[in-house]
Design a protein around this motif. Structure first.
Motif, PDB file in Angstrom:
ATOM      1  N   LEU A  62     -29.384  34.441 -16.174  1.00  0.00           N
ATOM      2  CA  LEU A  62     -29.480  33.256 -16.922  1.00  0.00           C
ATOM      3  C   LEU A  62     -29.501  33.151 -18.474  1.00  0.00           C
ATOM      4  O   LEU A  62     -29.364  32.319 -18.863  1.00  0.00           O
ATOM      5  CB  LEU A  62     -30.643  32.281 -16.119  1.00  0.00           C
ATOM      6  CG  LEU A  62     -30.278  31.920 -14.720  1.00  0.00           C
ATOM      7  CD1 LEU A  62     -31.867  31.396 -14.317  1.00  0.00           C
ATOM      8  CD2 LEU A  62     -29.531  31.232 -14.141  1.00  0.00           C
ATOM      9  N   GLY A  63     -29.829  34.414 -18.787  1.00  0.00           N
ATOM     10  CA  GLY A  63     -29.737  34.475 -20.448  1.00  0.00           C
ATOM     11  C   GLY A  63     -31.186  34.191 -20.940  1.00  0.00           C
ATOM     12  O   GLY A  63     -31.322  33.693 -21.930  1.00  0.00           O
ATOM     13  N   GLY A 108     -28.824  24.747 -27.429  1.00  0.00           N
ATOM     14  CA  GLY A 108     -28.663  23.491 -26.977  1.00  0.00           C
ATOM     15  C   GLY A 108     -29.884  22.909 -25.796  1.00  0.00           C
ATOM     16  O   GLY A 108     -29.962  22.188 -25.153  1.00  0.00           O
ATOM     17  N   ALA A 109     -30.776  23.938 -25.535  1.00  0.00           N
ATOM     18  CA  ALA A 109     -31.916  23.627 -24.739  1.00  0.00           C
ATOM     19  C   ALA A 109     -33.108  22.745 -25.220  1.00  0.00           C
ATOM     20  O   ALA A 109     -33.619  22.029 -24.347  1.00  0.00           O
ATOM     21  CB  ALA A 109     -32.333  25.018 -24.029  1.00  0.00           C
ATOM     22  N   ARG A 129     -29.613  19.754 -21.113  1.00  0.00           N
ATOM     23  CA  ARG A 129     -29.441  20.991 -20.817  1.00  0.00           C
ATOM     24  C   ARG A 129     -30.747  22.141 -20.512  1.00  0.00           C
ATOM     25  O   ARG A 129     -30.747  22.918 -19.758  1.00  0.00           O
ATOM     26  CB  ARG A 129     -28.661  21.688 -21.997  1.00  0.00           C
ATOM     27  CG  ARG A 129     -28.188  23.103 -21.740  1.00  0.00           C
ATOM     28  CD  ARG A 129     -27.185  23.635 -22.832  1.00  0.00           C
ATOM     29  NE  ARG A 129     -26.821  24.877 -22.977  1.00  0.00           N
ATOM     30  CZ  ARG A 129     -27.039  26.022 -22.225  1.00  0.00           C
ATOM     31  NH1 ARG A 129     -27.684  25.979 -20.959  1.00  0.00           N
ATOM     32  NH2 ARG A 129     -26.684  27.470 -22.477  1.00  0.00           N
ATOM     33  N   GLY A 130     -31.636  21.819 -21.470  1.00  0.00           N
ATOM     34  CA  GLY A 130     -32.974  22.439 -21.304  1.00  0.00           C
ATOM     35  C   GLY A 130     -33.371  22.357 -19.839  1.00  0.00           C
ATOM     36  O   GLY A 130     -34.195  23.005 -19.465  1.00  0.00           O
ATOM     37  N   THR A 131     -33.557  21.136 -19.539  1.00  0.00           N
ATOM     38  CA  THR A 131     -34.011  20.939 -18.258  1.00  0.00           C
ATOM     39  C   THR A 131     -33.558  21.181 -17.270  1.00  0.00           C
ATOM     40  O   THR A 131     -33.838  21.900 -16.187  1.00  0.00           O
ATOM     41  CB  THR A 131     -34.170  19.140 -18.107  1.00  0.00           C
ATOM     42  OG1 THR A 131     -34.720  18.690 -19.362  1.00  0.00           O
ATOM     43  CG2 THR A 131     -34.743  18.590 -16.830  1.00  0.00           C
ATOM     44  N   THR A 132     -32.177  21.294 -17.111  1.00  0.00           N
ATOM     45  CA  THR A 132     -31.231  21.812 -16.299  1.00  0.00           C
ATOM     46  C   THR A 132     -31.319  23.456 -16.295  1.00  0.00           C
ATOM     47  O   THR A 132     -31.650  24.058 -15.023  1.00  0.00           O
ATOM     48  CB  THR A 132     -29.651  21.564 -16.309  1.00  0.00           C
ATOM     49  OG1 THR A 132     -29.477  20.450 -16.155  1.00  0.00           O
ATOM     50  CG2 THR A 132     -28.788  22.302 -15.438  1.00  0.00           C
ATOM     51  N   ARG A 138     -36.982  27.879 -12.682  1.00  0.00           N
ATOM     52  CA  ARG A 138     -37.948  27.633 -11.964  1.00  0.00           C
ATOM     53  C   ARG A 138     -37.913  28.155 -10.526  1.00  0.00           C
ATOM     54  O   ARG A 138     -38.632  28.544  -9.763  1.00  0.00           O
ATOM     55  CB  ARG A 138     -38.477  26.130 -12.053  1.00  0.00           C
ATOM     56  CG  ARG A 138     -39.291  25.967 -13.320  1.00  0.00           C
ATOM     57  CD  ARG A 138     -39.382  24.599 -13.599  1.00  0.00           C
ATOM     58  NE  ARG A 138     -40.434  23.983 -12.670  1.00  0.00           N
ATOM     59  CZ  ARG A 138     -40.913  22.505 -12.827  1.00  0.00           C
ATOM     60  NH1 ARG A 138     -40.210  21.958 -13.802  1.00  0.00           N
ATOM     61  NH2 ARG A 138     -41.685  22.348 -11.978  1.00  0.00           N
ATOM     62  N   GLU A 139     -36.739  27.992 -10.041  1.00  0.00           N
ATOM     63  CA  GLU A 139     -36.275  28.193  -8.474  1.00  0.00           C
ATOM     64  C   GLU A 139     -36.403  29.864  -8.317  1.00  0.00           C
ATOM     65  O   GLU A 139     -37.233  30.111  -7.364  1.00  0.00           O
ATOM     66  CB  GLU A 139     -34.887  27.839  -8.173  1.00  0.00           C
ATOM     67  CG  GLU A 139     -34.329  26.466  -8.168  1.00  0.00           C
ATOM     68  CD  GLU A 139     -32.967  26.167  -8.058  1.00  0.00           C
ATOM     69  OE1 GLU A 139     -32.306  27.097  -7.956  1.00  0.00           O
ATOM     70  OE2 GLU A 139     -32.812  24.778  -7.850  1.00  0.00           O
TER      71      GLU A 139
END
Length: 174
Positions: A62-63, A108-109, A129-132, A138-139
């Protein structure tokens, strides 16, 4: 002025006759001083290192690094924090948080907003974008947490959480 004895100041150790010292087997995690006989502080650090490495590996594609995950988590929980507040909450240096914030902003997070009263204070908030990104992280972290709590009933897990939080609260005063 007193001088150190020559055997302390020597940068190159004296070579001794070639005698083969028996090889020492380094214990695996959970063995010897790395197990139940070890110091609590060492065991906490060992566990932290294992959790952090596992987290780093699970978030890599996810970087996101584990410190970046910590920053995203705290900004989600406490929006509009300053960089200094983020550093305190994540146990990172202000310099490290500065780099993380710049990278998350570039990606852009997160976005900076000026403090409504103190113009010099920058506040940071998650973007959509940060929330996504945080949700995806978190998963994976929740899966790791389930692995950590495997074999614990709810009472034991609550007791361990209380113990760890108590240590942090108690030792903060030192």
């Amino acid at each position: 002025m007193t001088r150190k004895p020559p055997d302390i100041t020597r940068s190159q150790p004296r070579r001794q006759a070639a005698t083969a010292a028996p090889a020492v087997r380094v214990p695996a995690p959970g063995e010897g001083k790395r197990g139940e006989q070890g110091y609590l502080g060492y065991l906490l650090r060992q566990a932290h290192a294992a959790v952090r490495l596992t987290m780093e590996r699970s978030l890599a594609d996810l970087g996101v690094t584990s410190p970046q995950f910590a920053v995203l988590t705290m900004l989600n929980a406490y929006p509009a924090l300053s960089g200094a507040d983020v550093a305190r909450l994540t146990f990172l240096t202000p310099q490290t948080v500065g780099v993380i914030i710049r990278n998350l902003e570039r990606d852009g997070a997160i976005v900076m907003t000026p403090h409504p009263v103190h113009g010099r204070i920058q506040q940071w908030t998650l973007t959509p974008r940060g929330t996504t990104l945080l949700k995806a992280c978190r998963e994976r972290v929740i899966a790791l947490e389930k692995r950590l709590a495997a074999g614990l009933d709810a009472k034991a897990e609550a007791s361990i959480r209380r113990w760890l939080a108590g240590i942090a609260a108690d030792l903060q005063e030192d």
